[in-house]
Design a protein around this motif. Structure first.
Motif, PDB file in Angstrom:
ATOM      1  N   VAL A  86       0.843  -1.200   0.000  1.00  0.00           N
ATOM      2  CA  VAL A  86       0.000   0.000   0.000  1.00  0.00           C
ATOM      3  C   VAL A  86       0.877   1.248   0.000  1.00  0.00           C
ATOM      4  CG1 VAL A  86      -1.731   1.284   1.292  1.00  0.00           C
ATOM      5  CG2 VAL A  86      -1.877  -1.187   1.184  1.00  0.00           C
ATOM      6  N   ILE A  87       1.869   1.273   0.852  1.00  0.00           N
ATOM      7  CA  ILE A  87       2.788   2.421   0.905  1.00  0.00           C
ATOM      8  C   ILE A  87       3.565   2.539  -0.401  1.00  0.00           C
ATOM      9  CG2 ILE A  87       4.727   3.458   2.154  1.00  0.00           C
ATOM     10  CD1 ILE A  87       2.120   3.447   3.730  1.00  0.00           C
ATOM     11  N   ASN A  88       3.977   1.412  -0.986  1.00  0.00           N
ATOM     12  CA  ASN A  88       4.696   1.459  -2.265  1.00  0.00           C
ATOM     13  C   ASN A  88       3.833   2.055  -3.371  1.00  0.00           C
ATOM     14  OD1 ASN A  88       6.959   0.355  -1.109  1.00  0.00           O
ATOM     15  ND2 ASN A  88       6.450  -1.733  -1.708  1.00  0.00           N
ATOM     16  N   ARG A 120      -7.140  -3.733  -5.970  1.00  0.00           N
ATOM     17  CA  ARG A 120      -6.538  -3.443  -4.671  1.00  0.00           C
ATOM     18  C   ARG A 120      -7.180  -2.234  -4.004  1.00  0.00           C
ATOM     19  NH1 ARG A 120      -0.695  -4.188  -6.840  1.00  0.00           N
ATOM     20  NH2 ARG A 120      -1.039  -2.024  -7.233  1.00  0.00           N
ATOM     21  N   LEU A 121      -7.816  -1.373  -4.790  1.00  0.00           N
ATOM     22  CA  LEU A 121      -8.494  -0.203  -4.209  1.00  0.00           C
ATOM     23  C   LEU A 121      -9.674  -0.604  -3.334  1.00  0.00           C
ATOM     24  CD1 LEU A 121      -8.524   2.486  -6.996  1.00  0.00           C
ATOM     25  CD2 LEU A 121      -7.427   2.620  -4.789  1.00  0.00           C
ATOM     26  N   LEU A 122     -10.189  -1.796  -3.539  1.00  0.00           N
ATOM     27  CA  LEU A 122     -11.292  -2.254  -2.707  1.00  0.00           C
ATOM     28  C   LEU A 122     -10.836  -2.603  -1.298  1.00  0.00           C
ATOM     29  CD1 LEU A 122     -13.098  -4.453  -5.351  1.00  0.00           C
ATOM     30  CD2 LEU A 122     -13.639  -2.121  -4.662  1.00  0.00           C
ATOM     31  N   ASN A 123      -9.536  -2.643  -1.078  1.00  0.00           N
ATOM     32  CA  ASN A 123      -8.972  -2.901   0.242  1.00  0.00           C
ATOM     33  C   ASN A 123      -9.201  -1.677   1.141  1.00  0.00           C
ATOM     34  OD1 ASN A 123      -7.487  -3.702   2.428  1.00  0.00           O
ATOM     35  ND2 ASN A 123      -5.610  -4.084   1.281  1.00  0.00           N
ATOM     36  N   LEU A 124      -9.523  -1.910   2.391  1.00  0.00           N
ATOM     37  CA  LEU A 124      -9.815  -0.818   3.317  1.00  0.00           C
ATOM     38  C   LEU A 124      -8.587   0.047   3.596  1.00  0.00           C
ATOM     39  CD1 LEU A 124     -11.992   0.442   5.102  1.00  0.00           C
ATOM     40  CD2 LEU A 124     -11.209  -1.035   6.943  1.00  0.00           C
ATOM     41  N   GLN A 125      -7.383  -0.533   3.538  1.00  0.00           N
ATOM     42  CA  GLN A 125      -6.170   0.252   3.793  1.00  0.00           C
ATOM     43  C   GLN A 125      -6.017   1.378   2.777  1.00  0.00           C
ATOM     44  OE1 GLN A 125      -3.147  -2.835   3.839  1.00  0.00           O
ATOM     45  NE2 GLN A 125      -2.613  -2.181   5.903  1.00  0.00           N
ATOM     46  N   ILE A 160      -8.502   4.250   3.635  1.00  0.00           N
ATOM     47  CA  ILE A 160      -8.066   4.999   4.815  1.00  0.00           C
ATOM     48  C   ILE A 160      -6.865   5.877   4.465  1.00  0.00           C
ATOM     49  CG2 ILE A 160      -7.044   4.763   7.118  1.00  0.00           C
ATOM     50  CD1 ILE A 160      -8.824   2.282   7.480  1.00  0.00           C
ATOM     51  N   SER A 161      -5.903   5.326   3.722  1.00  0.00           N
ATOM     52  CA  SER A 161      -4.706   6.083   3.353  1.00  0.00           C
ATOM     53  C   SER A 161      -5.059   7.271   2.461  1.00  0.00           C
ATOM     54  CB  SER A 161      -3.696   5.179   2.644  1.00  0.00           C
ATOM     55  OG  SER A 161      -3.324   4.123   3.470  1.00  0.00           O
ATOM     56  N   ILE A 162      -5.902   7.050   1.463  1.00  0.00           N
ATOM     57  CA  ILE A 162      -6.284   8.135   0.568  1.00  0.00           C
ATOM     58  C   ILE A 162      -7.096   9.186   1.309  1.00  0.00           C
ATOM     59  CG2 ILE A 162      -7.702   8.670  -1.448  1.00  0.00           C
ATOM     60  CD1 ILE A 162      -6.709   6.061  -2.675  1.00  0.00           C
ATOM     61  N   PHE A 163      -7.983   8.759   2.202  1.00  0.00           N
ATOM     62  CA  PHE A 163      -8.775   9.704   2.990  1.00  0.00           C
ATOM     63  C   PHE A 163      -7.883  10.570   3.868  1.00  0.00           C
ATOM     64  CE2 PHE A 163     -11.482  10.685   6.715  1.00  0.00           C
ATOM     65  CZ  PHE A 163     -12.421  11.468   6.057  1.00  0.00           C
ATOM     66  N   ILE A 164      -6.877   9.957   4.493  1.00  0.00           N
ATOM     67  CA  ILE A 164      -5.945  10.722   5.334  1.00  0.00           C
ATOM     68  C   ILE A 164      -5.158  11.717   4.491  1.00  0.00           C
ATOM     69  CG2 ILE A 164      -3.835  10.525   6.711  1.00  0.00           C
ATOM     70  CD1 ILE A 164      -5.034   7.927   7.858  1.00  0.00           C
ATOM     71  N   LEU A 165      -4.694  11.300   3.304  1.00  0.00           N
ATOM     72  CA  LEU A 165      -3.945  12.209   2.439  1.00  0.00           C
ATOM     73  C   LEU A 165      -4.813  13.369   1.949  1.00  0.00           C
ATOM     74  CD1 LEU A 165      -1.813   9.691   0.375  1.00  0.00           C
ATOM     75  CD2 LEU A 165      -1.036  11.255   2.149  1.00  0.00           C
ATOM     76  N   ILE A 166      -6.084  13.103   1.654  1.00  0.00           N
ATOM     77  CA  ILE A 166      -6.983  14.176   1.225  1.00  0.00           C
ATOM     78  C   ILE A 166      -7.206  15.166   2.366  1.00  0.00           C
ATOM     79  CG2 ILE A 166      -9.377  14.679   0.575  1.00  0.00           C
ATOM     80  CD1 ILE A 166      -9.268  12.149  -1.156  1.00  0.00           C
TER      81      ILE A 166
END
Length: 142
Positions: free
Chosen positions: A20-22, A116-121, A124-130
């Motif tokens: 996810v981070i990659n 992979r976008l269907l993954n909850l991580q 959450i990551s995109i929401f935090i970045l937004i």
């Protein structure tokens, strides 16, 4: 200068964390590359250098032939740069255009990202970045 530091930090981060981070690192590099071209009316040599460096690093990570992305993306981006900078769009609309372009390019590089976008991580990551982007754009100048 800040963008060069971010490109270097993202280059060092890639591969040291989970997938996810990659993916977020590659997506951030694509965003930095597009931002350097689309946010300036007069493209300076440092902006072109940052675009080439970011695209080169993404190509190395993804495994594409060297500098094919620079050739394939730079000419349409210059035309899009003319369109965006000659009309008065709000910062949010410009950011949304850069986000959509980066996401489309990211999906072209890696077709499995949609699953992979269907993954909850990811959400959450995109929401935090937004939220970070909105917070910095609103309160970052204070």
């Amino acid at each position: 200068m800040i963008r060069l530091v971010f490109v270097t930090i993202l280059f060092l981060i890639y591969g040291n964390f989970n997938f996810v981070i990659n993916d977020i690192v590659i997506f951030s590099l694509i965003n930095i590359a597009f931002y350097t071209v689309l946010m300036e009316k007069n493209i300076k040599i440092i902006d072109a250098f940052i675009f080439i460096l970011s695209t080169y690093i993404v190509e190395v990570f993804v495994g594409l032939p060297i500098l094919i992305g620079v050739v394939a993306l730079f000419i349409p981006l210059i035309l899009l740069n003319y369109f965006i900078n000659n009309y008065n769009f709000a910062l949010y609309i410009k950011s949304f255009i850069i986000f959509l372009l980066s996401f489309i390019v990211f999906c072209i590089f890696d077709q499995t990202v949609v699953f992979r976008l269907l993954n909850l991580q990811y959400f959450i990551s995109i929401f935090i970045l937004i939220l970070i982007f909105l917070g910095l754009s609103k309160y970052g100048k204070e």
